[in-house]
Design a protein around this motif. Structure first.
Motif, mmCIF file in Angstrom:
data_model
loop_
_atom_site.group_PDB
_atom_site.id
_atom_site.type_symbol
_atom_site.label_atom_id
_atom_site.label_comp_id
_atom_site.label_asym_id
_atom_site.label_seq_id
_atom_site.Cartn_x
_atom_site.Cartn_y
_atom_site.Cartn_z
ATOM 1 N N LEU A 11 0.764 -1.127 0.006
ATOM 2 C CA LEU A 11 -0.089 0.090 -0.168
ATOM 3 C C LEU A 11 0.957 1.252 -0.068
ATOM 4 O O LEU A 11 0.391 2.103 -0.601
ATOM 5 N N GLY A 12 1.763 1.252 0.909
ATOM 6 C CA GLY A 12 2.797 2.288 0.952
ATOM 7 C C GLY A 12 3.353 2.584 -0.481
ATOM 8 O O GLY A 12 3.690 3.774 -0.829
ATOM 9 N N MET A 13 3.947 1.648 -1.243
ATOM 10 C CA MET A 13 4.660 1.936 -2.339
ATOM 11 C C MET A 13 3.258 2.226 -3.354
ATOM 12 O O MET A 13 3.700 3.079 -4.384
ATOM 13 N N ASP B 294 9.422 6.204 7.885
ATOM 14 C CA ASP B 294 10.299 6.792 7.075
ATOM 15 C C ASP B 294 9.452 7.531 5.944
ATOM 16 O O ASP B 294 9.599 8.619 5.256
ATOM 17 N N GLY B 295 8.437 6.772 5.412
ATOM 18 C CA GLY B 295 7.626 7.479 4.356
ATOM 19 C C GLY B 295 6.928 8.590 4.706
ATOM 20 O O GLY B 295 6.632 9.451 3.872
ATOM 21 N N MET B 296 6.336 8.700 5.975
ATOM 22 C CA MET B 296 5.627 9.737 6.616
ATOM 23 C C MET B 296 6.600 11.008 6.637
ATOM 24 O O MET B 296 6.129 12.375 6.130
ATOM 25 N N ARG B 297 7.917 10.862 7.107
ATOM 26 C CA ARG B 297 8.825 11.790 7.148
ATOM 27 C C ARG B 297 8.956 12.204 5.589
ATOM 28 O O ARG B 297 9.060 13.749 5.405
ATOM 29 N N TRP B 298 9.216 11.443 4.551
ATOM 30 C CA TRP B 298 9.464 11.808 3.429
ATOM 31 C C TRP B 298 8.189 12.701 2.595
ATOM 32 O O TRP B 298 8.457 13.708 2.082
ATOM 33 N N LEU B 299 7.051 11.966 3.114
ATOM 34 C CA LEU B 299 5.889 13.128 2.259
ATOM 35 C C LEU B 299 5.825 14.447 3.004
ATOM 36 O O LEU B 299 5.445 15.555 2.438
ATOM 37 N N ARG B 300 6.001 14.544 4.495
ATOM 38 C CA ARG B 300 5.910 15.677 5.005
ATOM 39 C C ARG B 300 6.865 16.876 4.515
ATOM 40 O O ARG B 300 6.646 17.863 4.085
ATOM 41 N N LEU B 301 8.058 16.333 4.285
ATOM 42 C CA LEU B 301 9.233 17.059 3.772
ATOM 43 C C LEU B 301 8.897 17.403 2.138
ATOM 44 O O LEU B 301 8.859 18.661 1.773
ATOM 45 N N LEU B 302 8.364 16.474 1.460
ATOM 46 C CA LEU B 302 7.849 16.713 0.065
ATOM 47 C C LEU B 302 6.920 17.949 0.033
ATOM 48 O O LEU B 302 6.916 18.826 -0.792
ATOM 49 N N LEU B 303 5.815 17.770 0.824
ATOM 50 C CA LEU B 303 4.584 18.786 0.811
ATOM 51 C C LEU B 303 5.211 20.024 1.376
ATOM 52 O O LEU B 303 4.812 21.304 0.576
ATOM 53 N N ARG B 304 6.045 20.265 2.203
ATOM 54 C CA ARG B 304 6.513 21.496 2.472
ATOM 55 C C ARG B 304 7.438 22.125 1.473
ATOM 56 O O ARG B 304 7.455 23.337 1.203
ATOM 57 N N VAL C 173 -3.234 18.223 -5.167
ATOM 58 C CA VAL C 173 -4.307 17.721 -4.298
ATOM 59 C C VAL C 173 -4.136 16.217 -3.954
ATOM 60 O O VAL C 173 -4.002 15.261 -4.547
ATOM 61 N N LEU C 174 -4.009 15.944 -2.666
ATOM 62 C CA LEU C 174 -3.719 14.560 -1.984
ATOM 63 C C LEU C 174 -4.778 14.215 -1.048
ATOM 64 O O LEU C 174 -4.930 14.905 -0.184
ATOM 65 N N ASP C 175 -5.622 13.114 -1.218
ATOM 66 C CA ASP C 175 -6.432 12.560 -0.346
ATOM 67 C C ASP C 175 -5.845 11.368 0.306
ATOM 68 O O ASP C 175 -5.745 10.356 -0.155
ATOM 69 N N GLU C 176 -5.699 11.739 1.794
ATOM 70 C CA GLU C 176 -5.259 10.572 2.544
ATOM 71 C C GLU C 176 -3.853 9.917 2.075
ATOM 72 O O GLU C 176 -3.801 8.749 1.805
ATOM 73 N N PRO C 177 -2.906 10.873 1.728
ATOM 74 C CA PRO C 177 -1.521 10.183 1.255
ATOM 75 C C PRO C 177 -0.775 9.683 2.031
ATOM 76 O O PRO C 177 0.133 8.798 1.617
ATOM 77 N N SER C 178 -1.062 9.809 3.423
ATOM 78 C CA SER C 178 -0.362 9.026 4.207
ATOM 79 C C SER C 178 -0.715 7.382 4.661
ATOM 80 O O SER C 178 -0.042 6.746 5.416
ATOM 81 N N ASN C 179 -1.697 6.870 4.179
ATOM 82 C CA ASN C 179 -2.319 5.707 4.157
ATOM 83 C C ASN C 179 -1.163 4.674 3.798
ATOM 84 O O ASN C 179 -0.817 4.613 2.638
ATOM 85 N N GLY C 180 -0.675 3.876 4.675
ATOM 86 C CA GLY C 180 0.368 2.763 4.469
ATOM 87 C C GLY C 180 1.747 3.159 4.385
ATOM 88 O O GLY C 180 2.597 2.253 4.172
ATOM 89 N N LEU C 181 1.898 4.326 4.614
ATOM 90 C CA LEU C 181 3.274 4.810 4.661
ATOM 91 C C LEU C 181 3.959 4.441 6.274
ATOM 92 O O LEU C 181 3.262 4.541 7.026
ATOM 93 N N ASP C 182 5.255 4.063 5.903
ATOM 94 C CA ASP C 182 5.829 3.793 7.513
ATOM 95 C C ASP C 182 6.470 5.023 7.852
ATOM 96 O O ASP C 182 6.364 5.919 7.273
#
Length: 239
Positions: free
Chosen positions: A130-132, A161-171, A150-159
């Motif tokens: 799911l994360g991939m 490390d993936g959550m941190r990646w997403l956070r930095l990407l959005l910023r 526009v992203l709807d619940e993009p963190s679903n399934g992320l571990d």
């Protein structure tokens, strides 16, 4: 900018979105929050032309998404985590999307790397976790180098490390001057990521304010959110 103007959606007498009026501005991450059934997904589907409003409008840069001549360059979106045919590789999926929209093939490799999928680029999407799949969906959303995301619940399934990646990407996307709208139920992540919040309940706008303003009286996002939505929760624990 993304603008919602008196946006309304009714289904057989039930109102899912009720006169929503607000603006999502560039240069900041805007969190889109609300209880289950609040109307968040319906709102995003109307923005992308997947559902027709009963009245009102949802526009990107002043135009409805279905009428944009180059939609992937204007707005990239992820509404679910199953964006690819299971027999296609990640690279094949993105190449097909790029060819359909007249985008350069070189951009495929760039977004694969950006999403951390370089090592898995030639694996079939059907074998992805799911994360991939979320990462692949986000790569697809960024394929056109869009001005709005526009992203709807993009963190679903992320571990983690993936959550941190997403956070930095959005910023980073917001820092580049893009319009970034993210729907999520994870208040802790929104507290770390968003600068501005839109909160809806029962289809109506409950708050449109900087996160610092909403949390000032309560010290953190969770109590502020629960107070805002206390009368908009359809299925909740006794108080």
């Amino acid at each position: 900018m993304i603008e919602f103007t008196r946006l309304t959606k009714r289904y057989r007498g039930a109102t899912a979105v009720d006169g929503l009026t607000c603006t999502v501005r560039p240069g900041r991450v805007t969190g889109f929050l609300g209880p289950n059934g609040a109307g968040k997904s319906t709102t995003l589907r109307m923005l992308l032309g997947l559902s027709r409003p009963s009245s009102g409008s949802a526009t990107v840069g002043g135009r409805r998404y279905p009428g944009l001549p180059d939609p992937l360059r204007r707005l990239g979106a992820l509404l679910e985590a199953t964006p690819a045919h299971p027999e296609r590789t990640a690279r094949q999926h993105l190449r097909a999307l790029a060819q359909t929209h007249g985008l350069p093939d070189a951009r495929v490799g760039q977004v694969l790397a950006l999403a951390g999928l370089g090592p898995a680029a030639d694996r079939r999407a059907g074998g992805f976790s799911l994360g991939m799949r979320q990462r692949l969906g986000i790569a697809g959303a960024l394929l056109g180098d869009p001005a709005a995301v526009v992203l709807d619940e993009p963190s679903n399934g992320l571990d983690p490390d993936g959550m941190r990646w997403l956070r930095l990407l959005l910023r980073e996307l917001a820092a580049q001057g893009r319009t970034v709208l993210v729907s999520s139920h994870l208040l802790s992540e929104m507290a770390l990521t968003a600068q501005h919040l839109l909160v809806i309940g029962r289809g109506r706008l409950l708050a449109d304010a900087p996160i610092a303003e909403l949390t000032a009286a309560n010290g953190s996002l969770e109590p502020a959110y629960l107070e805002l939505t206390r009368d908009a929760v359809e299925f909740g624990a006794p108080r």
